[in-house]
Design an enzyme around this catalytic site. Structure first.
Site, mmCIF file in Angstrom:
data_model
loop_
_atom_site.group_PDB
_atom_site.id
_atom_site.type_symbol
_atom_site.label_atom_id
_atom_site.label_comp_id
_atom_site.label_asym_id
_atom_site.label_seq_id
_atom_site.Cartn_x
_atom_site.Cartn_y
_atom_site.Cartn_z
ATOM 1 N N ARG A 63 0.793 -1.217 0.000
ATOM 2 C CA ARG A 63 0.000 0.000 0.000
ATOM 3 C C ARG A 63 0.832 1.278 0.000
ATOM 4 O O ARG A 63 0.634 2.151 -0.836
ATOM 5 C CB ARG A 63 -0.865 0.035 1.252
ATOM 6 C CG ARG A 63 -2.290 0.244 1.006
ATOM 7 C CD ARG A 63 -3.050 -0.210 2.224
ATOM 8 N NE ARG A 63 -2.611 -1.527 2.623
ATOM 9 C CZ ARG A 63 -3.131 -2.645 2.135
ATOM 10 N NH1 ARG A 63 -4.095 -2.595 1.255
ATOM 11 N NH2 ARG A 63 -2.693 -3.815 2.533
ATOM 12 N N THR A 64 1.759 1.364 0.928
ATOM 13 C CA THR A 64 2.530 2.604 1.039
ATOM 14 C C THR A 64 3.341 2.808 -0.236
ATOM 15 O O THR A 64 3.402 3.916 -0.789
ATOM 16 C CB THR A 64 3.449 2.538 2.272
ATOM 17 O OG1 THR A 64 2.631 2.276 3.405
ATOM 18 C CG2 THR A 64 4.196 3.830 2.492
ATOM 19 N N LYS A 93 26.079 -6.612 -1.785
ATOM 20 C CA LYS A 93 27.541 -6.499 -1.886
ATOM 21 C C LYS A 93 28.099 -5.673 -0.739
ATOM 22 O O LYS A 93 29.294 -5.448 -0.660
ATOM 23 C CB LYS A 93 27.913 -5.846 -3.222
ATOM 24 C CG LYS A 93 27.409 -6.591 -4.434
ATOM 25 C CD LYS A 93 27.762 -5.823 -5.708
ATOM 26 C CE LYS A 93 26.986 -6.376 -6.900
ATOM 27 N NZ LYS A 93 26.961 -5.428 -8.022
ATOM 28 N N ARG A 114 11.721 3.204 3.276
ATOM 29 C CA ARG A 114 11.185 2.331 4.332
ATOM 30 C C ARG A 114 12.300 1.379 4.723
ATOM 31 O O ARG A 114 13.001 0.836 3.860
ATOM 32 C CB ARG A 114 9.978 1.555 3.820
ATOM 33 C CG ARG A 114 9.593 0.429 4.760
ATOM 34 C CD ARG A 114 8.272 -0.189 4.418
ATOM 35 N NE ARG A 114 7.170 0.697 4.754
ATOM 36 C CZ ARG A 114 5.907 0.292 4.873
ATOM 37 N NH1 ARG A 114 5.588 -0.963 4.682
ATOM 38 N NH2 ARG A 114 4.962 1.143 5.182
ATOM 39 N N HIS A 142 5.833 6.245 11.499
ATOM 40 C CA HIS A 142 5.261 6.189 10.151
ATOM 41 C C HIS A 142 4.513 7.506 9.960
ATOM 42 O O HIS A 142 3.278 7.550 9.936
ATOM 43 C CB HIS A 142 4.311 4.992 10.061
ATOM 44 C CG HIS A 142 4.004 4.549 8.671
ATOM 45 N ND1 HIS A 142 4.250 5.321 7.557
ATOM 46 C CD2 HIS A 142 3.457 3.386 8.198
ATOM 47 C CE1 HIS A 142 3.871 4.658 6.480
ATOM 48 N NE2 HIS A 142 3.395 3.485 6.841
#
Ligand code: NCD
Length: 321
Positions: A63-64, A93, A114, A142
């Protein structure tokens, strides 16, 4: 830059709700509302024409991720999408977060991040030379979710002060709750009842911090103690990904469920029901068509426009009023 916004978002990062005053919040809400109105009249301005947003998502998101993508594209911008970079890229890496921040600053005009670690977006913001937006940092915050949750509540009740709410679910790991409480602590007279399994209670230091700032918090033992005059119910899922012991998760996951019976016993006509989604059993689908249930309707729509407003504002784009 991650300091206070002070009514000027241009070039600034948004990592925490603590950067906002009520007038900053109002600026986001009024921009979101104008964009929403323009969209309804099919006159959405291409405020991000020629701009690129990097979406750097180290944790799964549907959703976000999608709502930020839609927000940028609807305003005429483009996106670089980097989902799950730990398995697909230079992170494997060993590239540091700071190096990525520097690199993507050259490719794009804003970085939306995120990450599973609380505080990671602050690190990205320190290293980047373009604005950074926190799209969820582990159990931390959030802020964009909280902004549109607050916007949804304000649109319904006309204010963000002197409200009563019930917040339930995973209050320990639930970052949307942490940011929402931060938001409510900014306004006088709010009283919130908290309902969670003991193991997932809001941490004591957060309780002390919010109470010091004037928020009234009532810890409920069970559904029987729920007040019946709440303006909103905010339900959340138990955050499975933060558990080492999945048996414990299974035991706790549906401790508190909104059923038609609970709504009948403890609800009222003026209230609304919110959930940041995804829900995994804590709201009975029989509630979905109740006009008070906004988690699949207004909350989602408001989220899109609040995110449009935020990306536009940090890019210095202004709307003709
Ligand atoms: C929330 C999150 O990621 O914190 N979801 C979201 O942003 N749509 C809530 C959750 O995952 O439970």
């Amino acid at each position: 830059m991650t300091g206070l916004l002070n009514n000027n978002f241009t070039g600034k990062s948004i990592v925490s709700l603590t950067q906002f005053t009520d007038s900053d919040m109002e600026m986001v809400f009024s921009t979101a509302q104008k964009l929403m109105d323009a969209h309804a009249q099919r006159r959405l301005p291409k405020l991000l024409d020629g701009k690129i947003a990097t979406l750097l998502f180290f944790e799964p998101s549907s959703r976000t991720f999608s709502s930020f993508t839609a927000a940028v594209k609807r305003l005429g911008g483009d996106t670089i999408s980097y989902q799950n970079p730990t398995v697909t890229s230079s992170y494997q890496k060993g590239e540091t977060l700071e190096d990525s921040a520097r690199v993507f600053s050259h490719y794009s005009d804003v970085i939306i991040v995120r990450h599973p670690e609380a505080g990671a977006p602050h690190r990205v913001a320190e290293a980047a030379s373009v604005p950074v937006i926190n799209a969820g940092d582990g159990p931390g915050e959030h802020p964009t979710q909280a902004l549109f949750d607050l916007f949804t509540i304000k649109k319904k009740h006309g204010r963000l002060d002197h409200l009563q709410g019930i917040i339930a679910g995973d209050l320990l790991y639930g970052r949307t709750v942490h940011s929402l409480l931060q938001g409510f602590a900014m306004f006088p007279g709010n009283s919130l009842s908290l309902l969670s399994p003991k193991r997932l209670a809001l941490p004591d230091e957060m309780i002390r911090e919010y109470e010091k700032r004037g928020l009234k918090l009532n810890i409920l033992k069970n559904e029987k103690e729920m007040p019946t005059d709440a303006h909103f119910w905010y339900w959340t899922r138990v955050q499975k990904e933060r558990f080492d012991d999945l048996n414990e998760y299974e035991r706790l996951k549906t401790s508190f469920v909104i059923t038609p019976e609970l709504l009948e016993a403890k609800g009222n006509d003026k209230m609304i029901i919110l959930h940041p989604l995804p829900r995994v059993g804590e709201i009975d689908p029989r509630i979905d068509h109740d006009p008070r249930a906004l988690y699949l309707t207004d909350e989602i729509k408001n989220g899109l426009f609040v995110r449009m407003a935020l990306v536009a504002l940090v890019n210095g784009a202004t709307l003709q009023s």
